[in-house]
Design a protein around this motif. Structure first.
Motif, PDB file in Angstrom:
ATOM      1  N   PHE A  98       0.857  -1.189   0.000  1.00  0.00           N
ATOM      2  CA  PHE A  98       0.000   0.000   0.000  1.00  0.00           C
ATOM      3  C   PHE A  98       0.892   1.238   0.000  1.00  0.00           C
ATOM      4  O   PHE A  98       1.585   1.518   0.976  1.00  0.00           O
ATOM      5  CB  PHE A  98      -0.918   0.000   1.221  1.00  0.00           C
ATOM      6  N   ALA A  99       0.874   1.974  -1.094  1.00  0.00           N
ATOM      7  CA  ALA A  99       1.743   3.131  -1.278  1.00  0.00           C
ATOM      8  C   ALA A  99       0.950   4.436  -1.135  1.00  0.00           C
ATOM      9  O   ALA A  99       0.017   4.684  -1.890  1.00  0.00           O
ATOM     10  CB  ALA A  99       2.394   3.075  -2.662  1.00  0.00           C
ATOM     11  N   ASN A 100       1.341   5.227  -0.161  1.00  0.00           N
ATOM     12  CA  ASN A 100       0.771   6.566   0.012  1.00  0.00           C
ATOM     13  C   ASN A 100       1.719   7.353   0.914  1.00  0.00           C
ATOM     14  O   ASN A 100       2.583   6.783   1.580  1.00  0.00           O
ATOM     15  CB  ASN A 100      -0.626   6.516   0.632  1.00  0.00           C
ATOM     16  N   GLY A 101       1.526   8.654   0.938  1.00  0.00           N
ATOM     17  CA  GLY A 101       2.257   9.472   1.881  1.00  0.00           C
ATOM     18  C   GLY A 101       1.943   9.022   3.294  1.00  0.00           C
ATOM     19  O   GLY A 101       0.889   8.430   3.553  1.00  0.00           O
ATOM     20  N   LEU A 102       2.861   9.299   4.218  1.00  0.00           N
ATOM     21  CA  LEU A 102       2.629   8.839   5.583  1.00  0.00           C
ATOM     22  C   LEU A 102       3.074   9.843   6.630  1.00  0.00           C
ATOM     23  O   LEU A 102       3.132   9.518   7.809  1.00  0.00           O
ATOM     24  CB  LEU A 102       3.317   7.484   5.816  1.00  0.00           C
ATOM     25  N   PHE A 103       3.369  11.050   6.223  1.00  0.00           N
ATOM     26  CA  PHE A 103       3.915  12.003   7.184  1.00  0.00           C
ATOM     27  C   PHE A 103       2.852  12.881   7.835  1.00  0.00           C
ATOM     28  O   PHE A 103       3.007  13.286   8.975  1.00  0.00           O
ATOM     29  CB  PHE A 103       5.007  12.846   6.531  1.00  0.00           C
ATOM     30  N   ALA A 104       1.764  13.163   7.153  1.00  0.00           N
ATOM     31  CA  ALA A 104       0.676  13.958   7.734  1.00  0.00           C
ATOM     32  C   ALA A 104      -0.305  13.035   8.443  1.00  0.00           C
ATOM     33  O   ALA A 104      -0.564  11.911   8.000  1.00  0.00           O
ATOM     34  CB  ALA A 104      -0.043  14.756   6.645  1.00  0.00           C
ATOM     35  N   LEU A 105      -0.862  13.518   9.535  1.00  0.00           N
ATOM     36  CA  LEU A 105      -1.846  12.742  10.288  1.00  0.00           C
ATOM     37  C   LEU A 105      -3.008  12.320   9.394  1.00  0.00           C
ATOM     38  O   LEU A 105      -3.480  11.183   9.468  1.00  0.00           O
ATOM     39  CB  LEU A 105      -2.356  13.544  11.488  1.00  0.00           C
ATOM     40  N   ALA A 106      -3.452  13.217   8.516  1.00  0.00           N
ATOM     41  CA  ALA A 106      -4.566  12.888   7.625  1.00  0.00           C
ATOM     42  C   ALA A 106      -4.220  11.688   6.746  1.00  0.00           C
ATOM     43  O   ALA A 106      -5.054  10.799   6.546  1.00  0.00           O
ATOM     44  CB  ALA A 106      -4.933  14.096   6.766  1.00  0.00           C
ATOM     45  N   ASP A 107      -3.004  11.656   6.215  1.00  0.00           N
ATOM     46  CA  ASP A 107      -2.585  10.518   5.388  1.00  0.00           C
ATOM     47  C   ASP A 107      -2.526   9.236   6.207  1.00  0.00           C
ATOM     48  O   ASP A 107      -2.999   8.184   5.762  1.00  0.00           O
ATOM     49  CB  ASP A 107      -1.209  10.774   4.762  1.00  0.00           C
ATOM     50  N   ARG A 108      -1.931   9.307   7.389  1.00  0.00           N
ATOM     51  CA  ARG A 108      -1.820   8.096   8.215  1.00  0.00           C
ATOM     52  C   ARG A 108      -3.195   7.554   8.583  1.00  0.00           C
ATOM     53  O   ARG A 108      -3.424   6.341   8.559  1.00  0.00           O
ATOM     54  CB  ARG A 108      -0.985   8.367   9.468  1.00  0.00           C
ATOM     55  N   MET A 109      -4.127   8.451   8.919  1.00  0.00           N
ATOM     56  CA  MET A 109      -5.483   8.010   9.274  1.00  0.00           C
ATOM     57  C   MET A 109      -6.185   7.399   8.056  1.00  0.00           C
ATOM     58  O   MET A 109      -6.836   6.353   8.171  1.00  0.00           O
ATOM     59  CB  MET A 109      -6.277   9.179   9.853  1.00  0.00           C
ATOM     60  N   PHE A 110      -6.072   8.044   6.907  1.00  0.00           N
ATOM     61  CA  PHE A 110      -6.654   7.522   5.667  1.00  0.00           C
ATOM     62  C   PHE A 110      -6.081   6.136   5.386  1.00  0.00           C
ATOM     63  O   PHE A 110      -6.817   5.187   5.091  1.00  0.00           O
ATOM     64  CB  PHE A 110      -6.354   8.478   4.507  1.00  0.00           C
ATOM     65  N   ASN A 111      -4.767   6.009   5.478  1.00  0.00           N
ATOM     66  CA  ASN A 111      -4.115   4.730   5.209  1.00  0.00           C
ATOM     67  C   ASN A 111      -4.653   3.632   6.124  1.00  0.00           C
ATOM     68  O   ASN A 111      -4.943   2.516   5.671  1.00  0.00           O
ATOM     69  CB  ASN A 111      -2.601   4.852   5.395  1.00  0.00           C
ATOM     70  N   GLU A 112      -4.773   3.936   7.407  1.00  0.00           N
ATOM     71  CA  GLU A 112      -5.274   2.947   8.360  1.00  0.00           C
ATOM     72  C   GLU A 112      -6.685   2.497   8.010  1.00  0.00           C
ATOM     73  O   GLU A 112      -6.994   1.294   8.054  1.00  0.00           O
ATOM     74  CB  GLU A 112      -5.248   3.521   9.771  1.00  0.00           C
ATOM     75  N   VAL A 113      -7.552   3.433   7.670  1.00  0.00           N
ATOM     76  CA  VAL A 113      -8.941   3.100   7.351  1.00  0.00           C
ATOM     77  C   VAL A 113      -9.027   2.243   6.093  1.00  0.00           C
ATOM     78  O   VAL A 113      -9.712   1.213   6.066  1.00  0.00           O
ATOM     79  CB  VAL A 113      -9.791   4.388   7.202  1.00  0.00           C
ATOM     80  N   VAL A 114      -8.308   2.642   5.048  1.00  0.00           N
ATOM     81  CA  VAL A 114      -8.396   1.912   3.784  1.00  0.00           C
ATOM     82  C   VAL A 114      -7.743   0.536   3.903  1.00  0.00           C
ATOM     83  O   VAL A 114      -8.284  -0.465   3.432  1.00  0.00           O
ATOM     84  CB  VAL A 114      -7.788   2.736   2.626  1.00  0.00           C
TER      85      VAL A 114
END
Length: 157
Positions: free
Chosen positions: A5-21
């Motif tokens: 799973f490739a996405n940005g991971l430095f902003a809280l919004a990205d980390r939360m999105f990544n966790e949900v998806v």
């Protein structure tokens, strides 16, 4: 099946999105293993230190052992690391599902929006790098929502 799973991971919004998806993907089938780089504390616990070589080695090992890549393309520009991961996956012929949810892509039939594209500085549509999109399309697909992404993953099970 292993998914990277490739996405940005430095902003809280990205980390939360990544966790949900990623949670949605993992719940699809018990045979799915998902590598989410932000969960790798050896390289992504920013209280510690991992140099560029260590980061590249760890993520490349996981990417190259994956059966499928899910790459999130959202943002003002897609994350630099995601673009690199797409290039590596393409070069190794690992299928890629690109996910591009930007709302500015809607209304492609609206005559006012189409006319605006011809005016300098007026582009009501989002832009994404065509070379990177081409790499994805030559070995996968680009979708514009999470449900479509899940449906595409099912095709690989």
């Amino acid at each position: 099946m292993k998914i990277y799973f490739a996405n940005g991971l430095f902003a809280l919004a990205d980390r939360m999105f990544n966790e949900v998806v990623v949670d949605k993907i993992r719940k699809m089938d018990s045979n799915i293993e998902v590598y989410l780089p932000q969960e790798n504390g050896d390289i992504n616990d920013k209280m510690n230190y991992a140099d560029s070589i260590k980061i590249a080695q760890e993520d490349n090992k996981e990417l190259l052992s994956s059966d499928l890549i899910v790459a999130i393309l959202d943002g003002d520009t897609m994350d630099d690391g995601v673009a690199s991961e797409i290039g590596l996956a393409y070069g190794k012929e690992i299928p890629i599902i690109g996910v591009y949810t930007d709302l500015r892509q809607h209304g492609v039939e609206n005559p006012e929006k189409l006319k605006a594209v011809g005016s300098i500085g007026e582009n009501p549509f989002a832009y994404i790098n065509n070379y990177t999109i081409g790499l994805i399309k030559m070995n996968g697909i680009v979708v514009n929502n999470i449900d479509s992404m899940l449906a595409e993953i099912r095709k690989y099970l």
